[in-house]
Design a protein around this motif. Structure first.
Motif, PDB file in Angstrom:
ATOM      1  N   VAL A  85       0.840  -1.205   0.000  1.00 45.48           N
ATOM      2  CA  VAL A  85       0.000   0.000   0.000  1.00 45.48           C
ATOM      3  C   VAL A  85       0.876   1.258   0.000  1.00 45.48           C
ATOM      4  N   ARG A  86       1.949   1.235   0.783  1.00 45.40           N
ATOM      5  CA  ARG A  86       2.856   2.395   0.844  1.00 45.40           C
ATOM      6  C   ARG A  86       3.476   2.662  -0.527  1.00 45.40           C
ATOM      7  N   LEU A  87       3.896   1.602  -1.218  1.00 45.55           N
ATOM      8  CA  LEU A  87       4.496   1.769  -2.540  1.00 45.55           C
ATOM      9  C   LEU A  87       3.459   2.227  -3.557  1.00 45.55           C
ATOM     10  N   ASP A  88       2.225   1.733  -3.421  1.00 43.11           N
ATOM     11  CA  ASP A  88       1.157   2.180  -4.315  1.00 43.11           C
ATOM     12  C   ASP A  88       0.933   3.682  -4.181  1.00 43.11           C
ATOM     13  N   GLU A  89       0.948   4.174  -2.955  1.00 40.40           N
ATOM     14  CA  GLU A  89       0.751   5.609  -2.733  1.00 40.40           C
ATOM     15  C   GLU A  89       1.920   6.413  -3.294  1.00 40.40           C
ATOM     16  N   ALA A  90       3.157   5.927  -3.076  1.00 46.85           N
ATOM     17  CA  ALA A  90       4.337   6.628  -3.594  1.00 46.85           C
ATOM     18  C   ALA A  90       4.327   6.655  -5.120  1.00 46.85           C
ATOM     19  N   LEU A  91       3.951   5.536  -5.736  1.00 43.16           N
ATOM     20  CA  LEU A  91       3.882   5.470  -7.194  1.00 43.16           C
ATOM     21  C   LEU A  91       2.780   6.376  -7.737  1.00 43.16           C
ATOM     22  N   GLY A  92       1.683   6.485  -6.994  1.00 45.54           N
ATOM     23  CA  GLY A  92       0.616   7.387  -7.416  1.00 45.54           C
ATOM     24  C   GLY A  92       1.087   8.831  -7.446  1.00 45.54           C
ATOM     25  N   ASP A  93       1.850   9.236  -6.437  1.00 53.45           N
ATOM     26  CA  ASP A  93       2.402  10.602  -6.402  1.00 53.45           C
ATOM     27  C   ASP A  93       3.361  10.838  -7.565  1.00 53.45           C
ATOM     28  N   ILE A  94       4.232   9.862  -7.817  1.00 52.30           N
ATOM     29  CA  ILE A  94       5.197  10.007  -8.908  1.00 52.30           C
ATOM     30  C   ILE A  94       4.486  10.050 -10.256  1.00 52.30           C
ATOM     31  N   ASP A  95       3.478   9.213 -10.437  1.00 50.31           N
ATOM     32  CA  ASP A  95       2.747   9.192 -11.706  1.00 50.31           C
ATOM     33  C   ASP A  95       2.063  10.530 -11.980  1.00 50.31           C
ATOM     34  N   ARG A  96       1.569  11.170 -10.928  1.00 54.20           N
ATOM     35  CA  ARG A  96       0.955  12.486 -11.107  1.00 54.20           C
ATOM     36  C   ARG A  96       2.000  13.522 -11.529  1.00 54.20           C
TER      37      ARG A  96
END
Length: 339
Positions: free
Chosen positions: A186-197
């Motif tokens: 979940v933590r990596l999913d959130e970090a990847l979401g920020d980077i993708d934005r």
């Protein structure tokens, strides 16, 4: 002492210098500590300085250029053939100088700090995706040991964690470790979401990326990666660009007979991966009458395996990308094969 060229073999703490005069005779051979590099070159008259294009070389390239030196970065694979028997730092520095002396030797342009920072976002994203994949595979593997089976894919990881939490038959120690894996995913999913934005904003602000995303099989990440990491002017043709990525066959010709092997897989591994994955997605939906089903692609699929066709299409995509980046022209859709 007139020095025409200085080659530097970099390392963590000690740098090895190899300088030559106008006749390419060695006139400088010494080791300097990292902290001594800047003072040494600040006292040296402007000259050509050559390094291997590796970690930290762009930093040194920027610093030396600011002092007035002419900096060249040579890919390591082009330096290797010039290393003499008995590899050591001095021989490596001499090999860099020998490679730089060749008139046809290619070099890599020194990147600005801003360009490196933008490309770093892509690199960090790739690393986080790998970490997430490893954690998901560990989660699925450990769950399988307890008889809990789940489908592949990041989208199914959350459902698997929920199933595990609901299974009261699992030992407490196992449930605790599954929870740890779930939280990390979940933590990596959130970090990847920020980077993708952030990457989406970069993609919209980059005109080259906006241009390349129109090529079938090239998505926003692929287009931005190409825009930030490729200088198309460094390549003579689209074939040279495809060869640099590693999408052209190995040439083993001799005695007037042409022998071509599998693709070389040299050059930028990430770009090759993105182009092949993009080509695979195009082939998956390539049917007579579909938007991207060109006669060339359908004919290729009719006589060759799909993976071979994907590599051939990736090669074609690389040439199209090079042509668009050098000319600035938009992608023109090829005629579609009739059904």
């Amino acid at each position: 002492m007139e020095i025409k060229r200085v080659a530097i073999d970099t390392s963590k703490h000690v740098f090895t210098l190899h300088g030559v005069d106008e006749r390419d005779h060695p006139v400088l051979r010494r080791e300097v500590k990292r902290t001594q590099v800047e003072p040494f070159f600040s006292k040296l008259r402007p000259t050509e300085v050559v390094l291997e294009a590796c970690g930290g070389s762009h930093h040194w390239g920027r610093m030396l250029t600011a002092m007035g030196h002419r900096v060249r970065l040579i890919p390591p694979q082009y330096v290797k053939p010039f290393v003499k028997r008995g590899k050591n730092d001095r021989n490596d520095a001499e090999a860099i100088s020998e490679a730089a002396a060749r008139p046809s030797m290619r070099s890599v342009p020194v990147k600005s700090a801003e360009a490196q920072a933008e490309a770093m976002t892509l690199s960090v994203r790739e690393q986080l995706v790998k970490q997430r994949t490893q954690l998901i595979n560990a989660l699925r593997g450990h769950a399988c040991e307890f008889g809990v089976i789940s489908a592949k894919g990041a989208a199914n990881a959350g459902k698997l964690v929920e199933r595990i939490e609901a299974d009261v038959t699992l030992p407490a120690a196992a449930r605790e470790m599954f929870a740890v894996l779930g939280r990390e995913i979940v933590r990596l999913d959130e970090a990847l979401g920020d980077i993708d934005r952030k990457l989406a904003v970069q993609h919209k602000a980059n005109p080259i990326s906006q241009l390349l995303v129109e090529v079938p099989g090239v998505g926003p990440i692929g287009a931005l990666t190409l825009a930030l990491t490729v200088d198309a002017t460094q390549f003579k043709s689209g074939r040279h660009f495809a060869a640099w990525i590693g999408l052209t066959p190995k040439d083993k010709s001799t005695g007037g007979k042409q022998r071509l092997g599998g693709i070389s897989r040299q050059g930028n591994e990430r770009l090759r991966q993105l182009l092949v994955l993009g080509a695979t997605s195009v082939i998956r939906v390539a049917k007579p009458g579909s938007k991207h089903a060109t006669p060339w692609l359908l004919g290729l699929l009719g006589r060759r395996p799909r993976m071979v066709a994907a590599v051939a299409l990736a090669n074609k995509m690389a040439r199209i990308v090079w042509a668009m980046m050098t000319s600035g022209e938009a992608y023109r859709l090829a005629p579609v094969a009739a059904g």
